[in-house]
Design a protein around this motif. Structure first.
Motif, PDB file in Angstrom:
ATOM      1  N   GLU A   6      34.337   2.409  14.863  1.00 57.08           N
ATOM      2  CA  GLU A   6      33.212   1.865  14.096  1.00 57.08           C
ATOM      3  C   GLU A   6      31.851   2.307  14.638  1.00 57.08           C
ATOM      4  OE1 GLU A   6      31.417  -2.272  12.292  1.00 57.08           O
ATOM      5  OE2 GLU A   6      33.149  -2.379  13.599  1.00 57.08           O
ATOM      6  N   SER A   7      31.629   2.216  15.920  1.00 58.56           N
ATOM      7  CA  SER A   7      30.303   2.571  16.454  1.00 58.56           C
ATOM      8  C   SER A   7      30.017   4.059  16.262  1.00 58.56           C
ATOM      9  CB  SER A   7      30.169   2.181  17.924  1.00 58.56           C
ATOM     10  OG  SER A   7      31.078   2.899  18.724  1.00 58.56           O
ATOM     11  N   ILE A   8      31.013   4.891  16.434  1.00 57.94           N
ATOM     12  CA  ILE A   8      30.837   6.335  16.224  1.00 57.94           C
ATOM     13  C   ILE A   8      30.529   6.621  14.758  1.00 57.94           C
ATOM     14  CG2 ILE A   8      32.022   8.566  16.258  1.00 57.94           C
ATOM     15  CD1 ILE A   8      33.642   7.391  18.672  1.00 57.94           C
ATOM     16  N   ARG A   9      31.288   5.976  13.871  1.00 58.50           N
ATOM     17  CA  ARG A   9      31.072   6.191  12.443  1.00 58.50           C
ATOM     18  C   ARG A   9      29.707   5.686  12.006  1.00 58.50           C
ATOM     19  NH1 ARG A   9      33.591   3.523   9.221  1.00 58.50           N
ATOM     20  NH2 ARG A   9      34.598   1.978  10.536  1.00 58.50           N
ATOM     21  N   ARG A  10      29.262   4.565  12.558  1.00 57.49           N
ATOM     22  CA  ARG A  10      27.926   4.035  12.217  1.00 57.49           C
ATOM     23  C   ARG A  10      26.834   5.028  12.614  1.00 57.49           C
ATOM     24  NH1 ARG A  10      27.128  -1.454  10.929  1.00 57.49           N
ATOM     25  NH2 ARG A  10      29.049  -2.663  11.034  1.00 57.49           N
ATOM     26  N   LYS A  11      26.951   5.617  13.796  1.00 60.16           N
ATOM     27  CA  LYS A  11      25.972   6.610  14.251  1.00 60.16           C
ATOM     28  C   LYS A  11      25.990   7.837  13.349  1.00 60.16           C
ATOM     29  CE  LYS A  11      25.981   5.142  19.034  1.00 60.16           C
ATOM     30  NZ  LYS A  11      26.408   5.426  20.411  1.00 60.16           N
ATOM     31  N   MET A  12      27.191   8.281  12.973  1.00 60.52           N
ATOM     32  CA  MET A  12      27.307   9.439  12.085  1.00 60.52           C
ATOM     33  C   MET A  12      26.679   9.135  10.729  1.00 60.52           C
ATOM     34  SD  MET A  12      31.123  10.868  12.859  1.00 60.52           S
ATOM     35  CE  MET A  12      30.955  12.293  11.797  1.00 60.52           C
ATOM     36  N   THR A  13      26.935   7.953  10.203  1.00 61.00           N
ATOM     37  CA  THR A  13      26.384   7.557   8.908  1.00 61.00           C
ATOM     38  C   THR A  13      24.862   7.538   8.965  1.00 61.00           C
ATOM     39  OG1 THR A  13      28.354   6.272   8.376  1.00 61.00           O
ATOM     40  CG2 THR A  13      26.351   5.729   7.161  1.00 61.00           C
ATOM     41  N   GLN A  14      24.290   6.975  10.037  1.00 60.40           N
ATOM     42  CA  GLN A  14      22.836   6.945  10.192  1.00 60.40           C
ATOM     43  C   GLN A  14      22.274   8.358  10.264  1.00 60.40           C
ATOM     44  OE1 GLN A  14      22.411   4.520  13.682  1.00 60.40           O
ATOM     45  NE2 GLN A  14      22.233   2.625  12.497  1.00 60.40           N
ATOM     46  N   VAL A  19      18.139  12.065   6.784  1.00 56.04           N
ATOM     47  CA  VAL A  19      17.413  13.066   6.011  1.00 56.04           C
ATOM     48  C   VAL A  19      18.030  13.092   4.628  1.00 56.04           C
ATOM     49  CG1 VAL A  19      16.889  15.521   5.800  1.00 56.04           C
ATOM     50  CG2 VAL A  19      17.002  14.461   8.061  1.00 56.04           C
ATOM     51  N   GLU A  20      17.199  12.892   3.612  1.00 53.81           N
ATOM     52  CA  GLU A  20      17.730  12.948   2.252  1.00 53.81           C
ATOM     53  C   GLU A  20      18.090  14.383   1.952  1.00 53.81           C
ATOM     54  OE1 GLU A  20      16.212  12.504  -2.266  1.00 53.81           O
ATOM     55  OE2 GLU A  20      15.550  10.972  -0.865  1.00 53.81           O
ATOM     56  N   GLY A  21      19.381  14.645   1.874  1.00 52.09           N
ATOM     57  CA  GLY A  21      19.853  16.000   1.653  1.00 52.09           C
ATOM     58  C   GLY A  21      20.014  16.304   0.180  1.00 52.09           C
ATOM     59  N   SER A  22      19.221  17.252  -0.300  1.00 51.18           N
ATOM     60  CA  SER A  22      19.412  17.705  -1.665  1.00 51.18           C
ATOM     61  C   SER A  22      20.725  18.481  -1.733  1.00 51.18           C
ATOM     62  CB  SER A  22      18.263  18.619  -2.090  1.00 51.18           C
ATOM     63  OG  SER A  22      18.304  19.829  -1.343  1.00 51.18           O
ATOM     64  N   ARG A  23      21.210  18.706  -2.909  1.00 48.97           N
ATOM     65  CA  ARG A  23      22.440  19.486  -3.078  1.00 48.97           C
ATOM     66  C   ARG A  23      22.278  20.870  -2.432  1.00 48.97           C
ATOM     67  NH1 ARG A  23      26.460  18.794  -7.388  1.00 48.97           N
ATOM     68  NH2 ARG A  23      28.060  20.286  -6.841  1.00 48.97           N
ATOM     69  N   GLU A  24      21.125  21.496  -2.670  1.00 50.93           N
ATOM     70  CA  GLU A  24      20.870  22.832  -2.120  1.00 50.93           C
ATOM     71  C   GLU A  24      20.874  22.812  -0.589  1.00 50.93           C
ATOM     72  OE1 GLU A  24      19.708  22.442  -6.180  1.00 50.93           O
ATOM     73  OE2 GLU A  24      18.930  21.303  -4.476  1.00 50.93           O
ATOM     74  N   TYR A  25      20.262  21.798  -0.014  1.00 53.40           N
ATOM     75  CA  TYR A  25      20.239  21.657   1.449  1.00 53.40           C
ATOM     76  C   TYR A  25      21.659  21.523   1.991  1.00 53.40           C
ATOM     77  CZ  TYR A  25      19.715  19.302   5.958  1.00 53.40           C
ATOM     78  OH  TYR A  25      19.828  18.942   7.281  1.00 53.40           O
ATOM     79  N   LEU A  26      22.441  20.646   1.370  1.00 55.90           N
ATOM     80  CA  LEU A  26      23.808  20.419   1.839  1.00 55.90           C
ATOM     81  C   LEU A  26      24.686  21.649   1.648  1.00 55.90           C
ATOM     82  CD1 LEU A  26      24.319  16.781   0.551  1.00 55.90           C
ATOM     83  CD2 LEU A  26      24.064  17.501   2.931  1.00 55.90           C
ATOM     84  N   GLU A  27      24.511  22.366   0.543  1.00 52.13           N
ATOM     85  CA  GLU A  27      25.297  23.588   0.314  1.00 52.13           C
ATOM     86  C   GLU A  27      24.978  24.640   1.371  1.00 52.13           C
ATOM     87  OE1 GLU A  27      26.137  23.434  -4.480  1.00 52.13           O
ATOM     88  OE2 GLU A  27      24.307  24.407  -3.786  1.00 52.13           O
ATOM     89  N   ALA A  28      23.701  24.785   1.710  1.00 51.66           N
ATOM     90  CA  ALA A  28      23.314  25.760   2.734  1.00 51.66           C
ATOM     91  C   ALA A  28      23.886  25.381   4.093  1.00 51.66           C
ATOM     92  CB  ALA A  28      21.788  25.862   2.803  1.00 51.66           C
ATOM     93  N   GLN A  69      27.106  11.475   1.981  1.00 51.82           N
ATOM     94  CA  GLN A  69      25.817  10.829   2.219  1.00 51.82           C
ATOM     95  C   GLN A  69      25.620   9.802   1.122  1.00 51.82           C
ATOM     96  OE1 GLN A  69      22.707  13.791   1.996  1.00 51.82           O
ATOM     97  NE2 GLN A  69      22.459  13.474  -0.196  1.00 51.82           N
ATOM     98  N   HIS A  70      24.811   8.801   1.431  1.00 52.56           N
ATOM     99  CA  HIS A  70      24.646   7.672   0.519  1.00 52.56           C
ATOM    100  C   HIS A  70      23.810   8.008  -0.713  1.00 52.56           C
ATOM    101  CE1 HIS A  70      24.282   3.637  -0.974  1.00 52.56           C
ATOM    102  NE2 HIS A  70      22.969   3.680  -0.838  1.00 52.56           N
TER     103      HIS A  70
END
Length: 81
Positions: A6-14, A19-28, A69-70
């Motif tokens: 849980e603590s590892i996953r919480r850090k990863m989620t944060q 950073v709000e990742g646009s589709r283009e950002y995430l694809e790159a 990402q959320h």
């Protein structure tokens, strides 16, 4: 029952959502990206445990995980088991 990840996953989620990742950002950064509709077309989702999704790829039946990402909700980095 205690979730030892849980603590590892919480850090990863944060980190993923910091950073709000646009589709283009995430694809790159991660390669192929799926929105919710595309995810349902390509995969059978078996479970969520943020920031991971357990899924089976429909095309070949291979099971693995994706990260997500959320907002905006995108799924990426498919890792076969």
């Amino acid at each position: 029952m205690t979730d030892q990840t849980e603590s590892i996953r919480r850090k990863m989620t944060q980190s993923i959502n910091a950073v709000e990742g646009s589709r283009e950002y995430l694809e790159a950064k991660h390669g192929q990206v799926f929105d919710s509709t595309e995810l349902q077309q390509e995969f059978l989702v078996e479970g969520f445990m943020a920031p991971f999704v357990l899924a089976r790829r429909k095309s070949d039946g291979i099971r693995g995980t994706l990260k997500f990402q959320h907002s905006p909700r995108f799924y990426f980095s498919f890792e076969p088991e």
